[in-house]
Design an enzyme around this catalytic site. Structure first.
Site: not given
Ligand code: 5GP
Ligand code: ZN
Length: 112
Positions: A4, A7, A30, A46, A87, A93, A100, A102
């Site tokens: 993950c 994590c 992000d 988690h 989300n 998506g 998480h 945003h």
């Molecule tokens: P989701 O679409 O799952 O709601 O959003 C996942 C978010 O995690 C995306 O906005 C993506 O840019 C962010 N993200 C994915 N991998 C990483 C990472 O390794 N570091 C950071 N800081 N953000 C990440």
């Molecule tokens: Zn996790």
């Protein structure tokens, strides 16, 4: 949890630009921001999504909102307004399977 990304960010295996941390949650920028303010707030425990949080652990959701309130004060964007996005699952998506929230702001946001 193995494999993950979030994590791994929590345990320091993957670096992140942290904006807040305590024993229960972590907030970090992000990696691919869609607005001038784009922060992710995650529980350190988690859970894949809200669907996986049992009734007796649901306080973590209120706690995350408490920290979002604090970040909005501390980073001075509470007056301008911002959006909180969670989300959940395939149709939304959700890419990272660690719940998480945003925080998106710093500009006027269009809806959908
Ligand atoms: P989701 O679409 O799952 O709601 O959003 C996942 C978010 O995690 C995306 O906005 C993506 O840019 C962010 N993200 C994915 N991998 C990483 C990472 O390794 N570091 C950071 N800081 N953000 C990440
Ligand atoms: Zn996790």
């Amino acid at each position: 949890m193995d494999n993950c990304i979030f994590c791994k960010i929590i345990n320091g295996e993957i670096p992140s630009d942290k904006v807040y941390e305590d024993e229960k949650v972590l907030a970090f920028k992000d990696i691919n921001p869609i607005a001038p303010v784009h922060i992710l707030v995650i529980p350190k425990k988690h859970y894949e999504s809200i669907i996986d949080i049992q009734d007796n652990e649901m306080e973590i959701v209120a706690y995350i909102h408490k920290i979002i309130n604090k970040i909005a004060h501390d980073m001075n964007f509470k007056e301008d307004g911002f959006r909180i996005v969670n989300n959940c699952g395939k149709n939304a998506g959700q890419e990272v399977k660690h719940i998480h929230y945003h925080i998106i702001g710093g500009k006027i946001l269009k809806w959908a």
